[in-house]
Motif scaffolding. Structure first.
Motif, PDB file in Angstrom:
ATOM      1  N   ARG A 225       0.682  -1.195   0.012  1.00  0.00           N
ATOM      2  CA  ARG A 225       0.017   0.224  -0.069  1.00  0.00           C
ATOM      3  C   ARG A 225       0.756   1.023  -0.169  1.00  0.00           C
ATOM      4  N   GLN A 226       0.801   2.035  -1.156  1.00  0.00           N
ATOM      5  CA  GLN A 226       1.537   3.378  -1.090  1.00  0.00           C
ATOM      6  C   GLN A 226       3.062   3.050  -1.061  1.00  0.00           C
ATOM      7  N   GLY A 227       3.611   1.894  -1.585  1.00  0.00           N
ATOM      8  CA  GLY A 227       4.748   1.565  -1.717  1.00  0.00           C
ATOM      9  C   GLY A 227       5.494   0.899  -0.562  1.00  0.00           C
ATOM     10  N   ARG A 228       4.684   0.696   0.474  1.00  0.00           N
ATOM     11  CA  ARG A 228       5.312  -0.001   1.772  1.00  0.00           C
ATOM     12  C   ARG A 228       4.464  -1.211   1.922  1.00  0.00           C
ATOM     13  N   ARG A 229       5.197  -2.378   2.596  1.00  0.00           N
ATOM     14  CA  ARG A 229       4.557  -3.624   2.715  1.00  0.00           C
ATOM     15  C   ARG A 229       3.484  -3.412   3.749  1.00  0.00           C
ATOM     16  N   TRP A 230       2.364  -3.882   3.370  1.00  0.00           N
ATOM     17  CA  TRP A 230       1.276  -3.924   4.202  1.00  0.00           C
ATOM     18  C   TRP A 230       0.758  -5.060   5.025  1.00  0.00           C
ATOM     19  N   GLY A 231       1.134  -6.166   4.323  1.00  0.00           N
ATOM     20  CA  GLY A 231       0.544  -7.591   4.792  1.00  0.00           C
ATOM     21  C   GLY A 231       0.644  -8.339   3.529  1.00  0.00           C
ATOM     22  N   ILE A 232      -0.414  -9.105   3.501  1.00  0.00           N
ATOM     23  CA  ILE A 232      -0.499 -10.155   2.585  1.00  0.00           C
ATOM     24  C   ILE A 232      -1.615  -9.943   1.575  1.00  0.00           C
ATOM     25  N   SER A 233      -2.828  -9.068   1.814  1.00  0.00           N
ATOM     26  CA  SER A 233      -3.741  -8.731   0.841  1.00  0.00           C
ATOM     27  C   SER A 233      -4.140  -7.485   1.232  1.00  0.00           C
ATOM     28  N   TYR A 234      -3.709  -6.534   0.760  1.00  0.00           N
ATOM     29  CA  TYR A 234      -4.579  -5.108   1.205  1.00  0.00           C
ATOM     30  C   TYR A 234      -6.000  -4.967   0.492  1.00  0.00           C
TER      31      TYR A 234
ATOM     32  N   ALA B  88      -5.610 -11.845   5.683  1.00  0.00           N
ATOM     33  CA  ALA B  88      -5.222 -10.726   5.074  1.00  0.00           C
ATOM     34  C   ALA B  88      -3.983  -9.924   5.526  1.00  0.00           C
ATOM     35  N   ARG B  89      -3.839  -9.945   6.971  1.00  0.00           N
ATOM     36  CA  ARG B  89      -3.019  -9.158   7.430  1.00  0.00           C
ATOM     37  C   ARG B  89      -1.525 -10.020   7.701  1.00  0.00           C
ATOM     38  N   ARG B  90      -1.942 -11.230   8.190  1.00  0.00           N
ATOM     39  CA  ARG B  90      -0.522 -12.134   8.769  1.00  0.00           C
ATOM     40  C   ARG B  90      -0.321 -13.217   8.094  1.00  0.00           C
ATOM     41  N   GLY B  91      -1.440 -13.647   7.156  1.00  0.00           N
ATOM     42  CA  GLY B  91      -1.053 -14.837   6.385  1.00  0.00           C
ATOM     43  C   GLY B  91      -1.688 -16.182   7.352  1.00  0.00           C
ATOM     44  N   TYR B  92      -0.725 -17.146   7.194  1.00  0.00           N
ATOM     45  CA  TYR B  92      -1.044 -18.607   7.723  1.00  0.00           C
ATOM     46  C   TYR B  92      -0.657 -18.480   9.225  1.00  0.00           C
ATOM     47  N   THR B  93      -1.718 -18.212   9.875  1.00  0.00           N
ATOM     48  CA  THR B  93      -1.576 -18.096  11.453  1.00  0.00           C
ATOM     49  C   THR B  93      -1.985 -19.496  11.806  1.00  0.00           C
TER      50      THR B  93
ATOM     51  N   ALA C 130       0.990 -21.535   3.400  1.00  0.00           N
ATOM     52  CA  ALA C 130       2.121 -21.266   4.390  1.00  0.00           C
ATOM     53  C   ALA C 130       2.958 -20.091   3.487  1.00  0.00           C
ATOM     54  N   VAL C 131       3.118 -20.147   2.367  1.00  0.00           N
ATOM     55  CA  VAL C 131       3.697 -19.267   1.356  1.00  0.00           C
ATOM     56  C   VAL C 131       2.803 -18.730   0.052  1.00  0.00           C
ATOM     57  N   PRO C 132       1.973 -17.898   0.537  1.00  0.00           N
ATOM     58  CA  PRO C 132       1.148 -17.397  -0.548  1.00  0.00           C
ATOM     59  C   PRO C 132       1.720 -16.568  -1.751  1.00  0.00           C
ATOM     60  N   PRO C 133       1.256 -16.167  -2.863  1.00  0.00           N
ATOM     61  CA  PRO C 133       1.799 -15.482  -3.920  1.00  0.00           C
ATOM     62  C   PRO C 133       2.487 -14.123  -3.342  1.00  0.00           C
ATOM     63  N   ALA C 134       1.965 -13.449  -2.218  1.00  0.00           N
ATOM     64  CA  ALA C 134       2.323 -12.008  -1.927  1.00  0.00           C
ATOM     65  C   ALA C 134       3.639 -12.503  -1.436  1.00  0.00           C
ATOM     66  N   GLU C 135       4.044 -13.379  -0.989  1.00  0.00           N
ATOM     67  CA  GLU C 135       5.562 -13.402  -0.635  1.00  0.00           C
ATOM     68  C   GLU C 135       6.737 -13.414  -1.793  1.00  0.00           C
ATOM     69  N   GLN C 136       6.167 -14.058  -2.563  1.00  0.00           N
ATOM     70  CA  GLN C 136       6.662 -14.090  -3.969  1.00  0.00           C
ATOM     71  C   GLN C 136       7.028 -12.532  -4.469  1.00  0.00           C
TER      72      GLN C 136
END
Length: 355
Positions: A167-176, A253-258, A280-286
């Motif tokens: 979000r706005q160029g900064r890492r937000w989480g997994i899916s804003y 959305a925020r933390r991924g695989y809790t 555990a490793v969604p596409p957002a990490e890649q």
């Protein structure tokens, strides 16, 4: 960057003589940004016009354009473009159809834009300027039961494609997008209410999962559809716990695989054999790793390459150039001819009842 994917096959095969392939119909709607090089422009309508006129009878219905709204217009008018599949009888068939639609869109675009499968663009903060992927299940004997079964596992399944980490160029989480998009949200008491993660579609008569982000990885999409079929056919039929659902989707959305979602995975593993690493490793990490290594435009170039069927590595970067004649061509050749269809579609989605 190598695209390392765990292997996964259903432990309980989806047999052709079973209910899912005999009766069910599957469909995918996929949205993608066409950027030049880091933002979409109204040139996207020109590429949609080129796509439309390759097969007018098909793409008049199976394509669409999207635009930002409200305050987000200050960051740009154009949003993503959409292609959709025919109704198909199996996960393999519907993913193969989606691949064909991607190839057709790529041919219409040529190499003049980057095709970026993200839920939300890296440099923006625009909840109305997002892209998603919708999965449709039709031909169900009991859509209500399928809806309740899918609702239990949907926050976990969303991790298979979650792909909007900035979000706005900064890492937000997994899916804003999952957390903030105007077009989706936690489940409501009325399953036919349109702007939520899972609906009973008024227009198409399907169970429609709207939560998913777009991803370049067709194998992930097939795993997702296979898991959804397994859940819809054999998952526990319980009343939807709306509070639990909202909590789990926020975690995803925020933390991924809790740990709580890991417990839900263990339930899912009793219905279909699927590798835990998919969640555990969604596409957002890649995607985040690509942005950190290559920058925004370099990451978009890598996503474009993978979306077109190539490696997940940066390649060409098109130059941005204003072409007013293309905007006019897109308006006259795509947007205006489809206005009657879009108006009828909107009326049916908001006014018709029942499925």
């Amino acid at each position: 960057m190598r695209d390392r994917r765990p292997s996964s096959r259903p432990r309980k095969p989806l047999r052709e003589e079973g209910w899912c392939l005999r009766d069910i119909r599957l469909g995918l709607e996929e949205e993608v940004f066409l950027t030049e090089p880091d933002r979409p422009t109204l040139h996207s309508l020109y590429y949609l016009a080129r796509l439309l006129w390759t097969a007018p009878g098909f793409y008049y219905v199976h394509s669409d354009s999207n635009f930002a709204r409200g305050r987000d217009l200050r960051q740009g008018l154009m949003s993503g473009v959409e292609v959709s599949t025919l109704p198909c009888r199996s996960p393999a068939a519907v993913v193969a159809d989606l691949q064909t639609r991607r190839q057709a869109l790529a041919a219409a675009c040529g190499e003049e834009v980057l095709m970026v499968p993200l839920g939300h663009l890296v440099g923006m903060d625009a909840p109305t300027n997002t892209c998603g992927m919708h999965v449709h299940l039709g031909g169900l004997a009991d859509p209500g039961a399928a809806y309740r079964r899918l609702a239990r596992y949907l926050p976990l399944l969303a991790l298979l494609t979650a792909n909007a980490p900035y979000r706005q160029g900064r890492r937000w989480g997994i899916s804003y997008r999952m957390a903030c998009s105007y077009a989706i949200g936690p489940l409501q008491p009325d399953p036919r209410y349109r702007f939520q993660d899972l609906i009973l579609s008024r227009r198409l008569g399907t169970v429609e999962a709207r939560l998913f982000d777009p991803t370049w990885d067709l194998v992930r999409i097939r795993v997702l559809v296979e898991c959804m079929l397994a859940v819809a056919s054999a998952g526990p039929d319980r009343e939807v716990d709306h509070g639990r659902y909202a909590r789990l989707r926020e975690q995803a959305a925020r933390r991924g695989y809790t740990p709580e979602l890991a417990g839900l995975y263990r339930e899912l593993a009793g219905l279909c054999e699927v590798d835990e690493r998919w969640f555990a490793v969604p596409p957002a990490e890649q995607t985040a790793a690509l942005v950190e290594r290559y920058g925004v435009v370099g990451a978009y170039s890598a996503l474009d390459s993978a979306y077109r069927g190539g490696p997940l590595e940066p390649g060409r970067v098109p130059r941005s150039c204003a072409r007013p004649h293309r905007v006019m061509g897109g308006l006259l050749g795509y947007y205006l001819p489809r206005l009657p269809y879009k108006a009828r579609k909107a009326w049916r989605e908001h006014r018709e009842v029942g499925i």
